[in-house]
Design an enzyme around this catalytic site. Structure first.
Site, short mmCIF file in Angstrom:
data_model
loop_
_atom_site.label_atom_id
_atom_site.label_comp_id
_atom_site.label_asym_id
_atom_site.label_seq_id
_atom_site.Cartn_x
_atom_site.Cartn_y
_atom_site.Cartn_z
CE1 TYR A 157 23.26 -30.71 1.63
CE2 TYR A 157 20.91 -31.10 1.62
CZ TYR A 157 22.11 -31.09 2.29
OH TYR A 157 22.15 -31.43 3.60
CD GLU A 158 23.77 -24.57 -0.36
OE1 GLU A 158 22.55 -24.42 -0.14
OE2 GLU A 158 24.48 -23.67 -0.82
N GLY A 159 25.34 -27.01 -4.75
CA GLY A 159 26.32 -27.17 -5.82
C GLY A 159 26.90 -28.57 -5.75
#
Lengths: 563, 563
Positions: A421-423
């Protein structure tokens, strides 16, 4: 022995490895004196150890659940969250004008490290709220700030980020959620969002959604996306939670880990929203929030690794097979490399935080560039390391590690999301070799110059270790010079190993600093030797891979891959 | 697309990379003609794809459960097991005198590879039975053989291995289970065993426990341990399951993965047992069984990696973010290195199996030594690779990989145990640098000589790749010469990275063979280039770590580690 927050470890790093002193010397962060930092970290650590950590297993065993459209948190989470809110920990770095402490990110990151080790699933709640606070501080109107920031900062309300849709993950521009003007300055937001962390919960009295959506005149792709504040309960004239908005949690995901964190499918059905920032500039606002979030996700990996390490260390001392297994060379190798790698990742993350703080406090472009450079490294390396360390923690437990009651496996399951997550970490690596090298590698070179200079100076004290660090940095510098000359596809094909090599070298740099600070023969110097002799050498293989280019990967056709 | 057994991949390896031809040329395995092998693998593959694989998720969702002392298998497992039994797959390598097919281990290993990819939890049941068959073939009396082997080979009964006790894991000699003579040639076996895989089940009509226990005159430690056959139901005069023995399943473990495999705590309360082999020679008998089991556990890692790869490959073609994500260089890197590493591990495992078969067929010490050398490498590398590949599979799925319904996470959870059971990978590494180097490194040198000779010969065809392989093998040889001169503690401190380096070099060797066989420009040659350029370079860092010795690890005291 339960989890113990690594207060003294963080203190050592902020004193000697990536000093906070220059930050405290700025006007903006003058309050962050050593005494203040000591008091803050000690108090946060105490809360993590005594109140937060005891809820970790309950969250895993009794996931958040959806009951008549409302998310019921795991047992004990409401009380644990209340402690975080009451301590003011949501707003450590938030603007004092709205009730925040206004402290440096380095302190916030340190507290997030400890909270993540105590209970990753719960920590996501204040972390998302922190991201929202930051986005509002930078982009929202004064009215929205005045209405939302005090309640978010105090932890009365929580915040979420609504980006992802089924067809739009990494490709955010593919989103379909719409926002139609209502004619009264508000917008009707409609669409479905997935993977919404803490999309609802009963720890707070209101949940504030920042939603990416497209205005009727929004262009396709990322350039036509705007950002909206869409609260679960619309604030009344006194700013208190009022009537319910037209949005709901459709379902919760059944996940590998972080069971205590409700991951929601959200449906917005003409929900009332307020524009945040300029129309069509939603992505820029999202990126503000994302950069710090990325650093803090890297820190999540470190926190979980710390907890996994502590558990494995205790088990290795207690478990006797012939001797306590910590006396077995291979178990000792695992523990020593875990500890060494946690130190490396933590130092990198704190270096990133200090650079962010210096950038904020001084406005200097070089500090901002350094923070930007270190962010993807801190995120990807911290999380990859966290997953690896949690895996080693399971391994040290032997068969007991595979039994859920032991708790070692939970760390592995929980940590796994942080690389995604978050890239994803692949996106972090592309960010490093792409956007973060748009300066022709200037920020990277400046940092590597410091690494080489310090290594040279360290030759007098610790010649062998210093020489290894210097050689690795030199090799990384040559590779960086090569990299910035390549086209994007070749860079991307080597991005992940390049990032890994960079992290390996930086880790060695900070270990060397620690060894110099603590002196020859100290525990720090011995740990530095383990890192530099056992882990640093991986940089060379990573750089060899980084330079192999894209062509060989595409020579292997999709058909070849399936055969 | 559901799981598809890699029949043609295995065929290619057995034809061109680690040829089965010399095995088929022996009298013992003359039946294993290419046509026979083709027919066997195709038929086993069909069963795995159509009957076994569809039960994999059910086993995960609905774990085996204990009901009134009896283990109830996961939905569909009874029928799936029946297909394995009816196909004769339990007895592929078993003695034809007792109903086995008498085929080479290379074929058995290949079928176990496919079964593991289809359903690891279920495959453990026949795998354990195979181990028991082997132990009985080598050590049991003719009466026990005649009574048990036909039923185990046909899959009417299943077999278990009862080693571990709470205080006796890797230190088997610490076990406390007792066997007292009953005066009629039988023994009363009493004690508690843990981690007993498939310790009971309703797929078969009897469960046969091989139990390690100490006779009254047994010395302390491993030298006083004997092996007993302790059936759940004592066979009557016709050899059919008769009265219940005094043993029971106390509980089932709640595990990270392989939920469909019941992991039992067993209690033996004066249960009637029959001695297998000589008194006090139980460990030797156990080791017979364990060596093949270790190879086959390595193969489990490969099977799960294959399944994880197939799922990720399909997802990467279907999932569009800008383009199908398989067109993104970093995703392609992950898939290409997964495929390359699976090939490497599979070739190493099959090379080990072929060496075992040649050893059995010819009795030659060199083949036996090669099989012994390759066993810990096949086990540890196959399983480490399997866990890594399953992790990459999750990563390629992005957020969806963290959602249990996708199935990618199950592979990661299931694979994790393979690095632990049948001797942790740390123990495998110690076995490699310890027992397997008692010959002064002779077996290792002989193998590396072949690698170097072939690499030299390949310079004419594939100069760059051949040179890299030669240089790596040469470096590994030098390190091996160094290693055998070190004391045990220093070897152990570098054992895990040494094993990894050895696997990296062997993988490159087999990739080079495949590239030569398939020709320049072939898919095989392109995959070999990916391996040799991207993964092989890791050997150097691993060897550097392997040579660091024990002292630095012990300089870091237990106190230093906790600080």
């Amino acid at each position: 022995m339960p989890y113990r927050s690594p207060v003294s470890e963080i203190r050592f790093i902020l004193d000697h490895v990536v000093p906070l002193a220059p930050v405290s010397a700025t006007e903006r962060y003058a309050e962050a004196t050593p005494d203040m930092v000591e008091a803050i970290l000690t108090e946060a650590g105490r809360m993590c150890d005594e109140i937060i950590a005891p809820t970790n297993r309950d969250g895993d065993l009794t996931p958040a659940r959806l009951e008549n459209g409302v998310v019921r948190s795991s047992p004990g989470f409401k009380e644990a969250f209340a402690a975080i809110a009451e301590g003011g920990w949501v707003g450590i770095a938030a603007d004092p004008e709205y009730g925040g402490m206004g402290l440096p990110q380095a302190i916030n990151v340190s507290v997030n490290d400890m909270l993540s080790g105590a209970n990753l699933a719960l920590q996501l709640n204040p972390l998302l709220t922190q991201g929202q606070i930051e986005a509002l501080e930078s982009h929202a109107s004064d009215e929205i700030k005045a209405l939302y920031l005090p309640k978010l900062t105090s932890g009365e309300w929580s915040g979420t980020m609504n980006l992802t849709e089924p067809q739009a993950g990494s490709d955010v521009g593919a989103l379909r959620t719409k926002a139609e003007p209502n004619g009264d300055g508000t917008y009707a937001v409609s669409g479905q969002k997935i993977f919404i962390t803490w999309g609802d919960n009963d720890c707070v009295s209101n949940v504030c959604h920042l939603v990416l959506a497209r205005l009727p005149d929004g262009a396709p792709g990322t350039k036509g996306i705007s950002l909206f504040m869409v609260p679960k309960l619309i604030p009344d004239e006194n700013g208190n939670p009022g009537v319910a908005n037209s949005l709901k949690v459709v379902s919760l995901e059944h996940k590998l880990g972080i069971h205590g964190s409700p991951t929601c499918v959200m449906s917005f059905e003409g929900a009332t929203g307020w524009l945040v920032g300029e129309p069509h500039k939603g992505m820029a606002a999202m990126f503000t929030m994302m950069n710090n979030a990325r650093l803090n996700v890297g820190v999540q990996g470190i926190g979980v690794a710390e907890a996994a390490y502590q558990k494995a260390l205790e088990y290795a001392q207690d478990r006797v097979q012939f001797t306590p297994i910590i006396e077995h060379a291979d178990v000792r190798r695992m523990l020593a490399t875990m500890k060494a790698d946690i130190f490396a990742a933590r130092s990198i993350a704190l270096a990133c935080a200090v650079a962010l703080d210096m950038g904020h406090a001084t406005g200097e472009a070089d500090w901002k560039a350094r923070a930007a450079l270190l962010t993807p490294i801190a995120k990807a390396f911290g999380t990859d390391m966290g997953i690896w360390a949690a895996g080693e923690g399971v391994q040290i437990h032997g068969g007991m590690g595979f039994i859920e009651e032991t708790g070692a496996a939970q760390y592995l399951r929980d940590a796994r999301i942080t690389a995604i997550y978050e890239g994803t970490n692949g996106i972090q690596a592309m960010d490093l070799v792409g956007r973060k090298m748009m300066d022709g590698g200037k920020a990277a070179m400046a940092l590597l110059q410091e690494v080489e200079d310090e290594a040279k100076a360290a030759r007098a004290t610790l010649p062998d270790l210093a020489e290894d660090v210097w050689a690795a940095a030199e090799s990384l510098r040559e590779s960086t010079e090569w990299l910035v000359e390549q086209d994007m596809q070749d860079r991307f094909a080597g991005a992940a190993p390049y990032l890994r090599a960079f992290a390996r070298v930086l880790g060695a740099h900070y270990h060397l600093r620690a060894a110099i600070a603590a002196g020859e023969g100290s525990a720090r110097a011995k740990l530095a030797a383990v890192y530099i002799r056992r882990l640093l050498p991986q940089y060379a293989a990573a750089l060899a891979e980084a330079k192999d280019g894209a062509q060989p990967l595409y020579d292997l056709t999709v058909e070849d891959m399936g055969a």
